[in-house]
Design an enzyme around this catalytic site. Sequence first.
Site, PDB file in Angstrom:
ATOM      1  N   LYS A  16       0.902  -1.432   0.220  1.00 20.74           N
ATOM      2  CA  LYS A  16      -0.001   0.056  -0.424  1.00 20.74           C
ATOM      3  C   LYS A  16       1.182   1.148   0.286  1.00 20.74           C
ATOM      4  CE  LYS A  16      -2.132  -1.686   3.970  1.00 20.74           C
ATOM      5  NZ  LYS A  16      -1.191  -3.381   3.879  1.00 20.74           N
ATOM      6  N   GLY A  40       3.681  -1.493   8.761  1.00 28.56           N
ATOM      7  CA  GLY A  40       4.614  -1.361   8.182  1.00 28.56           C
ATOM      8  C   GLY A  40       4.789  -1.011   6.996  1.00 28.56           C
TER       9      GLY A  40
HETATM   10  P1  GDP Z   1       2.164  -2.222   3.032  1.00 31.90           P
HETATM   11  O1  GDP Z   1       2.119  -2.107   4.280  1.00 31.90           O
HETATM   12  O2  GDP Z   1       1.504  -3.082   2.457  1.00 31.90           O
HETATM   13  O3  GDP Z   1       3.026  -0.881   2.642  1.00 31.90           O
HETATM   14  O4  GDP Z   1       3.392  -2.927   2.293  1.00 31.90           O
HETATM   15  P2  GDP Z   1       5.143  -3.421   2.993  1.00 31.90           P
HETATM   16  O5  GDP Z   1       5.866  -2.494   3.275  1.00 31.90           O
HETATM   17  O6  GDP Z   1       5.075  -3.981   4.575  1.00 31.90           O
HETATM   18  O7  GDP Z   1       5.201  -4.727   2.391  1.00 31.90           O
HETATM   19  C1  GDP Z   1       5.293  -4.257   0.954  1.00 31.90           C
HETATM   20  C2  GDP Z   1       6.826  -4.643   0.212  1.00 31.90           C
HETATM   21  O8  GDP Z   1       7.102  -4.889  -1.184  1.00 31.90           O
HETATM   22  C3  GDP Z   1       8.013  -3.596   0.965  1.00 31.90           C
HETATM   23  O9  GDP Z   1       9.533  -4.255   0.688  1.00 31.90           O
HETATM   24  C4  GDP Z   1       8.304  -3.055  -0.988  1.00 31.90           C
HETATM   25  O10 GDP Z   1       9.500  -2.740  -0.827  1.00 31.90           O
HETATM   26  C5  GDP Z   1       8.261  -4.521  -1.039  1.00 31.90           C
HETATM   27  N1  GDP Z   1       7.642  -4.055  -3.369  1.00 31.90           N
HETATM   28  C6  GDP Z   1       6.259  -3.244  -3.289  1.00 31.90           C
HETATM   29  N2  GDP Z   1       6.181  -3.259  -4.477  1.00 31.90           N
HETATM   30  C7  GDP Z   1       6.919  -4.524  -5.660  1.00 31.90           C
HETATM   31  C8  GDP Z   1       6.876  -5.478  -6.358  1.00 31.90           C
HETATM   32  O11 GDP Z   1       6.206  -4.965  -6.853  1.00 31.90           O
HETATM   33  N3  GDP Z   1       7.699  -6.135  -6.318  1.00 31.90           N
HETATM   34  C9  GDP Z   1       8.637  -6.381  -5.478  1.00 31.90           C
HETATM   35  N4  GDP Z   1      10.026  -7.626  -5.303  1.00 31.90           N
HETATM   36  N5  GDP Z   1       8.561  -5.955  -3.884  1.00 31.90           N
HETATM   37  C10 GDP Z   1       8.064  -4.739  -3.921  1.00 31.90           C
HETATM   38  P1  IMO Z   2       0.427  -3.145   7.748  1.00 31.47           P
HETATM   39  O1  IMO Z   2      -0.340  -2.648   7.382  1.00 31.47           O
HETATM   40  C1  IMO Z   2       0.988  -7.532   8.199  1.00 31.47           C
HETATM   41  C2  IMO Z   2      -1.513  -8.656  12.089  1.00 31.47           C
HETATM   42  C3  IMO Z   2      -0.581  -9.375  13.047  1.00 31.47           C
HETATM   43  C4  IMO Z   2      -1.664 -10.816  13.759  1.00 31.47           C
HETATM   44  C5  IMO Z   2      -3.248  -9.522  13.610  1.00 31.47           C
HETATM   45  C6  IMO Z   2      -3.154  -9.209  14.619  1.00 31.47           C
HETATM   46  O2  IMO Z   2       1.682  -3.553   6.639  1.00 31.47           O
HETATM   47  O3  IMO Z   2      -0.297  -3.744   6.015  1.00 31.47           O
HETATM   48  P2  IMO Z   2      -1.871  -6.581  15.879  1.00 31.47           P
HETATM   49  O4  IMO Z   2      -0.851  -6.364  16.454  1.00 31.47           O
HETATM   50  O5  IMO Z   2      -2.656  -5.679  14.921  1.00 31.47           O
HETATM   51  O6  IMO Z   2      -3.043  -6.461  17.342  1.00 31.47           O
HETATM   52  O7  IMO Z   2      -2.200  -8.310  15.211  1.00 31.47           O
HETATM   53  O8  IMO Z   2      -2.608  -8.215  12.674  1.00 31.47           O
HETATM   54  N1  IMO Z   2      -1.310  -7.596  11.505  1.00 31.47           N
HETATM   55  C7  IMO Z   2      -0.649  -7.129   9.941  1.00 31.47           C
HETATM   56  N2  IMO Z   2      -0.533  -8.556   9.645  1.00 31.47           N
HETATM   57  N3  IMO Z   2       0.305  -6.380   7.822  1.00 31.47           N
HETATM   58  C8  IMO Z   2      -0.027  -5.121   8.835  1.00 31.47           C
HETATM   59  O9  IMO Z   2       0.328  -3.871   8.705  1.00 31.47           O
HETATM   60  C9  IMO Z   2      -0.835  -5.563  10.216  1.00 31.47           C
HETATM   61  N4  IMO Z   2      -0.634  -5.037  10.799  1.00 31.47           N
HETATM   62  C10 IMO Z   2      -1.189  -6.191  11.999  1.00 31.47           C
HETATM   63  O10 IMO Z   2       0.205 -10.110  12.543  1.00 31.47           O
HETATM   64  O11 IMO Z   2      -1.705 -11.223  12.813  1.00 31.47           O
HETATM   65 MG    MG Z   3       3.409  -3.751   6.546  1.00 35.72          MG
END
Ligand code: GDP
Ligand code: IMO
Ligand code: MG
Length: 431
Positions: A16, A40
């Site tokens: 996202k 995160g």
């Molecule tokens: P969010 O929580 O939805 O914002 O997603 P996260 O940041 O936790 O996890 C997505 C991960 O995938 C991050 O480490 C990004 O840098 C990485 N990422 C995003 N788009 C791509 C993609 O198209 N390919 C790859 N290999 N990694 C990506």
């Molecule tokens: P983003 O925004 C993935 C998961 C935790 C656990 C459950 C409840 O990066 O997509 P909590 O600490 O919220 O009470 O945990 O939700 N969880 C996530 N998993 N991405 C997240 O956020 C999460 N935030 C919470 O791993 O299963």
């Molecule tokens: Mg995340």
Amino acid sequence: MSCTCVVGLQWGDEAKGKIVDLLGNDHDLVVRYNGGANAGHTIVWGDRTFKLSLLPTGILKPHLRSVIGNGLVVYPPRLLEEIKNLREAGITVGTNLAVSDHCHVIFPYHMEEERVIEQEGGGAIGTTGRGIGPCYQDKVGRTGGIRMGELLHPERLRERLRTIVPRKNRIIAALANGANNPKQFNPDELCDEYLKYAEALKPHVTDTAKLLHESIKAGKKIVFEAAQGSLLDIDHGTYPYVTSSNSLPGGIWNGSGVPTRNVTKIIGVVKAYTTRVGKGPFPTELDDGPTGIGERIRKIGREYGTVTGRPRRVGWFDAVAVRYTSALAGVDEVTVMLLDVLSGLKELKICTGYTMDGKPIDGFPSDAYLLERCTPVYETLPGWEMDLTKARKKSDLPKEAMRYVERISELIGLRVMLTSVGPDREQSIIL
Ligand code: GDP
Ligand code: IMO
Ligand code: MG
């Protein structure tokens, strides 16, 4: 009026943050409306990587106003640490950050309460351990919740902590029942500590609902950045293995004060496969050992939690789940992320339906105890060899990769506006 919501349609970590960052140039404000430092969001600009937990992704661009809405639960030392880290990286954090005076404050006793319950074993959720659930419980329970604005009233804060903390100590000790070394807390020490945080955060704390109403009136464009994924939504997710807030766009109205009728576009974000962190049912999980496809995807996709570093569970794309969440979210268009990670696999599977106890069923049973009984029905598509990370336009993609994305689109009944082939913003293909 132009407000967009970016929402994850799986169990979180759909990338996202990358989509919000891409939208940043065309908007004026970025608003978080739910969750806390359990989120995160990773943003990659060339050789620079930013990891944001509480701060909206907009914070990286000084022309944007970043808003922490009233729907969040904030752990002040974590927020201050994030601000400090960004400043050290040369990012401006000043009047561009507004924090709601109504968001709830996480205290160390929330984390301790969570730790004791999670360690007890039976019924553990596999949370991030950030005190999210206990803080939201106190919010809803009313007698124990403390809001950000109250930190700016020292006498009131001290009085409230003197009532709340002894009660918390009793609850934590009772929950631990002689095990797990429960910590106990001193109200005055906590008060002194939090008054220091309050001093540092004071310039940012304001009535953010009013700020957003005025911004909308002035014709400003807003992106609402969901935390977590729709399958973790407290009401519609795979209960009880969910988080404690509404990650679906329904959370915008309560979590920011902006009526959702102002939101004119909802972008659903999915990975080209599925991941989940923590416990709970996951029908398409690839639990195929250290030499299996699941581990391969985990390694190539670097599927380890941003917040806790836990290995993410990995599985095939689940069209049943995404049809369910996209309907709940009211999605207009989707983006398919991390397509590059699937390169080199001979065949790819997509889940098109479920059977429960051997019989085909209609729809997605979101109650965990029912979802556990479901088995996916798969369709198999040919894979591709080519490394996609250098692809920049549709015609750069092999026909099998394009077919895979089109099939996702057909199965969920939504247009795919973009596919992503790497973490960097350049590694994006508009379709
Ligand atoms: P969010 O929580 O939805 O914002 O997603 P996260 O940041 O936790 O996890 C997505 C991960 O995938 C991050 O480490 C990004 O840098 C990485 N990422 C995003 N788009 C791509 C993609 O198209 N390919 C790859 N290999 N990694 C990506
Ligand atoms: P983003 O925004 C993935 C998961 C935790 C656990 C459950 C409840 O990066 O997509 P909590 O600490 O919220 O009470 O945990 O939700 N969880 C996530 N998993 N991405 C997240 O956020 C999460 N935030 C919470 O791993 O299963
Ligand atoms: Mg995340």
